[in-house]
Design a protein around this motif. Structure first.
Motif, PDB file in Angstrom:
ATOM      1  N   GLU A 168       0.834  -1.206   0.000  1.00  0.00           N
ATOM      2  CA  GLU A 168       0.000   0.000   0.000  1.00  0.00           C
ATOM      3  C   GLU A 168       0.869   1.256   0.000  1.00  0.00           C
ATOM      4  O   GLU A 168       0.575   2.231  -0.701  1.00  0.00           O
ATOM      5  CB  GLU A 168      -0.918  -0.004   1.223  1.00  0.00           C
ATOM      6  CG  GLU A 168      -2.019  -1.057   1.152  1.00  0.00           C
ATOM      7  CD  GLU A 168      -2.840  -1.117   2.432  1.00  0.00           C
ATOM      8  OE1 GLU A 168      -2.506  -0.386   3.397  1.00  0.00           O
ATOM      9  OE2 GLU A 168      -3.819  -1.899   2.475  1.00  0.00           O
ATOM     10  N   ARG A 169       1.958   1.227   0.754  1.00  0.00           N
ATOM     11  CA  ARG A 169       2.829   2.395   0.848  1.00  0.00           C
ATOM     12  C   ARG A 169       3.470   2.716  -0.490  1.00  0.00           C
ATOM     13  O   ARG A 169       3.502   3.872  -0.925  1.00  0.00           O
ATOM     14  CB  ARG A 169       3.923   2.157   1.902  1.00  0.00           C
ATOM     15  CG  ARG A 169       4.780   3.408   2.149  1.00  0.00           C
ATOM     16  CD  ARG A 169       6.067   3.093   2.878  1.00  0.00           C
ATOM     17  NE  ARG A 169       5.958   2.027   3.868  1.00  0.00           N
ATOM     18  CZ  ARG A 169       7.009   1.421   4.409  1.00  0.00           C
ATOM     19  NH1 ARG A 169       8.237   1.788   4.052  1.00  0.00           N
ATOM     20  NH2 ARG A 169       6.866   0.470   5.291  1.00  0.00           N
ATOM     21  N   TYR A 170       3.975   1.703  -1.191  1.00  0.00           N
ATOM     22  CA  TYR A 170       4.691   1.973  -2.432  1.00  0.00           C
ATOM     23  C   TYR A 170       3.752   2.196  -3.606  1.00  0.00           C
ATOM     24  O   TYR A 170       4.103   2.925  -4.542  1.00  0.00           O
ATOM     25  CB  TYR A 170       5.713   0.869  -2.694  1.00  0.00           C
ATOM     26  CG  TYR A 170       6.903   1.007  -1.784  1.00  0.00           C
ATOM     27  CD1 TYR A 170       7.879   1.961  -2.045  1.00  0.00           C
ATOM     28  CD2 TYR A 170       7.020   0.246  -0.630  1.00  0.00           C
ATOM     29  CE1 TYR A 170       8.961   2.133  -1.195  1.00  0.00           C
ATOM     30  CE2 TYR A 170       8.097   0.405   0.235  1.00  0.00           C
ATOM     31  CZ  TYR A 170       9.062   1.362  -0.054  1.00  0.00           C
ATOM     32  OH  TYR A 170      10.118   1.540   0.803  1.00  0.00           O
ATOM     33  N   VAL A 171       2.580   1.600  -3.591  1.00  0.00           N
ATOM     34  CA  VAL A 171       1.570   1.937  -4.601  1.00  0.00           C
ATOM     35  C   VAL A 171       1.188   3.412  -4.458  1.00  0.00           C
ATOM     36  O   VAL A 171       1.049   4.137  -5.450  1.00  0.00           O
ATOM     37  CB  VAL A 171       0.328   1.030  -4.454  1.00  0.00           C
ATOM     38  CG1 VAL A 171      -0.843   1.584  -5.261  1.00  0.00           C
ATOM     39  CG2 VAL A 171       0.651  -0.389  -4.911  1.00  0.00           C
ATOM     40  N   ARG A 172       1.064   3.867  -3.227  1.00  0.00           N
ATOM     41  CA  ARG A 172       0.755   5.277  -2.979  1.00  0.00           C
ATOM     42  C   ARG A 172       1.925   6.167  -3.381  1.00  0.00           C
ATOM     43  O   ARG A 172       1.736   7.244  -3.955  1.00  0.00           O
ATOM     44  CB  ARG A 172       0.423   5.470  -1.500  1.00  0.00           C
ATOM     45  CG  ARG A 172      -0.052   6.863  -1.120  1.00  0.00           C
ATOM     46  CD  ARG A 172      -0.657   6.897   0.275  1.00  0.00           C
ATOM     47  NE  ARG A 172       0.281   6.425   1.291  1.00  0.00           N
ATOM     48  CZ  ARG A 172       0.169   5.262   1.939  1.00  0.00           C
ATOM     49  NH1 ARG A 172      -0.829   4.440   1.666  1.00  0.00           N
ATOM     50  NH2 ARG A 172       1.053   4.902   2.849  1.00  0.00           N
ATOM     51  N   LEU A 173       3.151   5.727  -3.113  1.00  0.00           N
ATOM     52  CA  LEU A 173       4.339   6.524  -3.411  1.00  0.00           C
ATOM     53  C   LEU A 173       4.457   6.816  -4.905  1.00  0.00           C
ATOM     54  O   LEU A 173       4.883   7.915  -5.298  1.00  0.00           O
ATOM     55  CB  LEU A 173       5.596   5.795  -2.920  1.00  0.00           C
ATOM     56  CG  LEU A 173       6.932   6.520  -3.113  1.00  0.00           C
ATOM     57  CD1 LEU A 173       7.006   7.759  -2.226  1.00  0.00           C
ATOM     58  CD2 LEU A 173       8.102   5.594  -2.811  1.00  0.00           C
ATOM     59  N   VAL A 174       4.093   5.856  -5.758  1.00  0.00           N
ATOM     60  CA  VAL A 174       4.204   6.060  -7.207  1.00  0.00           C
ATOM     61  C   VAL A 174       2.914   6.608  -7.806  1.00  0.00           C
ATOM     62  O   VAL A 174       2.775   6.675  -9.033  1.00  0.00           O
ATOM     63  CB  VAL A 174       4.617   4.754  -7.926  1.00  0.00           C
ATOM     64  CG1 VAL A 174       5.981   4.287  -7.462  1.00  0.00           C
ATOM     65  CG2 VAL A 174       3.570   3.654  -7.761  1.00  0.00           C
ATOM     66  N   GLY A 175       1.971   7.013  -6.961  1.00  0.00           N
ATOM     67  CA  GLY A 175       0.774   7.694  -7.444  1.00  0.00           C
ATOM     68  C   GLY A 175      -0.266   6.805  -8.085  1.00  0.00           C
ATOM     69  O   GLY A 175      -0.985   7.244  -8.994  1.00  0.00           O
ATOM     70  N   LEU A 176      -0.391   5.561  -7.615  1.00  0.00           N
ATOM     71  CA  LEU A 176      -1.350   4.639  -8.203  1.00  0.00           C
ATOM     72  C   LEU A 176      -2.471   4.255  -7.247  1.00  0.00           C
ATOM     73  O   LEU A 176      -3.078   3.180  -7.381  1.00  0.00           O
ATOM     74  CB  LEU A 176      -0.630   3.375  -8.702  1.00  0.00           C
ATOM     75  CG  LEU A 176       0.227   3.552  -9.959  1.00  0.00           C
ATOM     76  CD1 LEU A 176       0.941   2.261 -10.302  1.00  0.00           C
ATOM     77  CD2 LEU A 176      -0.605   4.026 -11.149  1.00  0.00           C
ATOM     78  N   GLU A 177      -2.764   5.144  -6.277  1.00  0.00           N
ATOM     79  CA  GLU A 177      -3.908   4.881  -5.408  1.00  0.00           C
ATOM     80  C   GLU A 177      -5.164   4.740  -6.269  1.00  0.00           C
ATOM     81  O   GLU A 177      -5.367   5.478  -7.223  1.00  0.00           O
ATOM     82  CB  GLU A 177      -4.141   6.029  -4.417  1.00  0.00           C
ATOM     83  CG  GLU A 177      -2.943   6.400  -3.588  1.00  0.00           C
ATOM     84  CD  GLU A 177      -2.206   7.604  -4.133  1.00  0.00           C
ATOM     85  OE1 GLU A 177      -1.855   8.480  -3.328  1.00  0.00           O
ATOM     86  OE2 GLU A 177      -1.984   7.650  -5.369  1.00  0.00           O
ATOM     87  N   GLY A 178      -5.987   3.781  -5.931  1.00  0.00           N
ATOM     88  CA  GLY A 178      -7.202   3.555  -6.696  1.00  0.00           C
ATOM     89  C   GLY A 178      -7.038   2.575  -7.842  1.00  0.00           C
ATOM     90  O   GLY A 178      -8.021   2.205  -8.490  1.00  0.00           O
ATOM     91  N   PHE A 179      -5.779   2.151  -8.089  1.00  0.00           N
ATOM     92  CA  PHE A 179      -5.531   1.214  -9.183  1.00  0.00           C
ATOM     93  C   PHE A 179      -4.968  -0.118  -8.685  1.00  0.00           C
ATOM     94  O   PHE A 179      -4.541  -0.946  -9.492  1.00  0.00           O
ATOM     95  CB  PHE A 179      -4.563   1.824 -10.201  1.00  0.00           C
ATOM     96  CG  PHE A 179      -5.139   2.984 -10.967  1.00  0.00           C
ATOM     97  CD1 PHE A 179      -5.856   2.770 -12.134  1.00  0.00           C
ATOM     98  CD2 PHE A 179      -4.973   4.277 -10.506  1.00  0.00           C
ATOM     99  CE1 PHE A 179      -6.399   3.836 -12.838  1.00  0.00           C
ATOM    100  CE2 PHE A 179      -5.506   5.352 -11.195  1.00  0.00           C
ATOM    101  CZ  PHE A 179      -6.228   5.143 -12.373  1.00  0.00           C
ATOM    102  N   ALA A 180      -4.977  -0.326  -7.395  1.00  0.00           N
ATOM    103  CA  ALA A 180      -4.339  -1.517  -6.828  1.00  0.00           C
ATOM    104  C   ALA A 180      -4.954  -2.813  -7.353  1.00  0.00           C
ATOM    105  O   ALA A 180      -4.246  -3.824  -7.483  1.00  0.00           O
ATOM    106  CB  ALA A 180      -4.418  -1.481  -5.300  1.00  0.00           C
ATOM    107  N   GLU A 181      -6.240  -2.802  -7.674  1.00  0.00           N
ATOM    108  CA  GLU A 181      -6.900  -4.027  -8.130  1.00  0.00           C
ATOM    109  C   GLU A 181      -7.040  -4.090  -9.651  1.00  0.00           C
ATOM    110  O   GLU A 181      -7.713  -4.971 -10.180  1.00  0.00           O
ATOM    111  CB  GLU A 181      -8.278  -4.149  -7.465  1.00  0.00           C
ATOM    112  CG  GLU A 181      -8.208  -4.249  -5.946  1.00  0.00           C
ATOM    113  CD  GLU A 181      -7.256  -5.347  -5.478  1.00  0.00           C
ATOM    114  OE1 GLU A 181      -7.344  -6.476  -6.029  1.00  0.00           O
ATOM    115  OE2 GLU A 181      -6.446  -5.089  -4.578  1.00  0.00           O
ATOM    116  N   HIS A 182      -6.412  -3.165 -10.344  1.00  0.00           N
ATOM    117  CA  HIS A 182      -6.402  -3.217 -11.802  1.00  0.00           C
ATOM    118  C   HIS A 182      -5.330  -4.191 -12.289  1.00  0.00           C
ATOM    119  O   HIS A 182      -4.339  -4.445 -11.601  1.00  0.00           O
ATOM    120  CB  HIS A 182      -6.129  -1.832 -12.394  1.00  0.00           C
ATOM    121  CG  HIS A 182      -7.292  -0.903 -12.324  1.00  0.00           C
ATOM    122  ND1 HIS A 182      -7.859  -0.508 -11.132  1.00  0.00           N
ATOM    123  CD2 HIS A 182      -7.998  -0.273 -13.310  1.00  0.00           C
ATOM    124  CE1 HIS A 182      -8.866   0.326 -11.373  1.00  0.00           C
ATOM    125  NE2 HIS A 182      -8.972   0.483 -12.683  1.00  0.00           N
TER     126      HIS A 182
END
Length: 252
Positions: free
Chosen positions: A114-128
């Motif tokens: 969650e931290r690194y998905v957020r760091l690269v600006g992909l919040e909301g796309f984790a399940e894509h």
């Protein structure tokens, strides 16, 4: 952090021997951002693979934090030009993959992902899934996956080479922001003189094959950097100077 001591690489095959690298020697300090540029075919990718432990040297050695590099390890992570994501896994699962291989506890895997998905600006796309993302977004997933294992050094092989100019410029700024927060040691291979000047503390300029180090350039621009610097006389003059050096080995 990293020492490359007189590294040579010769490939042997059905057509005889091909000398790819000759007597490569340089050092990279902890937290330093170093770019490697050179003519096509000069051995930049081969050198990066050797630094990661994917390719053995013919002669010479690579030391990472004082230990000889002989195989890939969690101490280094590599981001490739091709995104190399698992198409059947979601963004989150792609980022988590290395953590699961390392057998981290499930809660720690989830928190770090969650931290690194957020760091690269992909919040909301984790399940894509990868096919649902643009090229730039897929490359961000690759960067998040590499950073999530918390490597000592990040090796990047033309990570933006397949992207359009606008996306490439945006991701350069994002990488600088991430580097400023993480202060990872980075070795970044690129064909772009402008990209190398914009991102790096130092630039290693390589000769045509067999690849040798022609010279190393200290980049004089202060940080933080923004793209306005690309139009300054100092930037343009240094870009011209590096191009004159590279042009000797360029082939049309």
């Amino acid at each position: 952090m990293l020492q490359c001591n007189d590294v040579c690489k010769t490939f042997t095959g059905g057509r005889g021997e091909l000398e790819a690298l000759r007597d490569i020697r340089f050092e990279v300090a902890t937290g330093e951002f170093v770019s490697i540029i050179g003519p096509s075919g000069c051995g930049k990718t081969t050198l990066l693979r050797i630094l990661h432990g994917l390719e053995p040297t013919t002669r010479g050695a690579v030391l990472l934090a004082g230990k000889r590099v002989e195989a890939p390890s969690p101490s280094s992570a590599m981001v490739f030009q091709q995104f190399n994501l698992f198409p059947w896994l979601t963004v989150a699962r792609n980022v988590t993959f290395g953590l699961e291989v390392a057998k981290l506890p499930l809660a720690q895997c989830r928190e770090r992902t969650e931290r690194y998905v957020r760091l690269v600006g992909l919040e909301g796309f984790a399940e894509h899934y990868p096919h649902e993302l643009s090229g730039g977004m897929q490359q961000r997933v690759g960067i998040a996956r590499a950073l999530a294992i918390k490597p000592t050094i990040l090796l990047m092989d033309e990570p933006y080479g397949a992207l359009d100019v606008q996306t490439r410029d945006l991701l350069q700024d994002e990488l600088l922001d991430i580097w400023d927060k993480q202060r990872k040691t980075v070795i970044f291979v690129t064909h772009s003189i402008e990209e190398a000047l914009y991102l790096a503390d130092r630039i290693v300029v390589m000769s045509p094959r067999p690849g040798r180090i022609e010279h190393v350039i200290d980049v004089p621009f202060e940080r933080p950097r923004r793209d306005l610097i690309k139009s300054t006389p100092e930037f343009l003059n240094l870009r011209r100077e590096i191009w004159q050096s590279l042009k000797k080995g360029a082939h049309v």
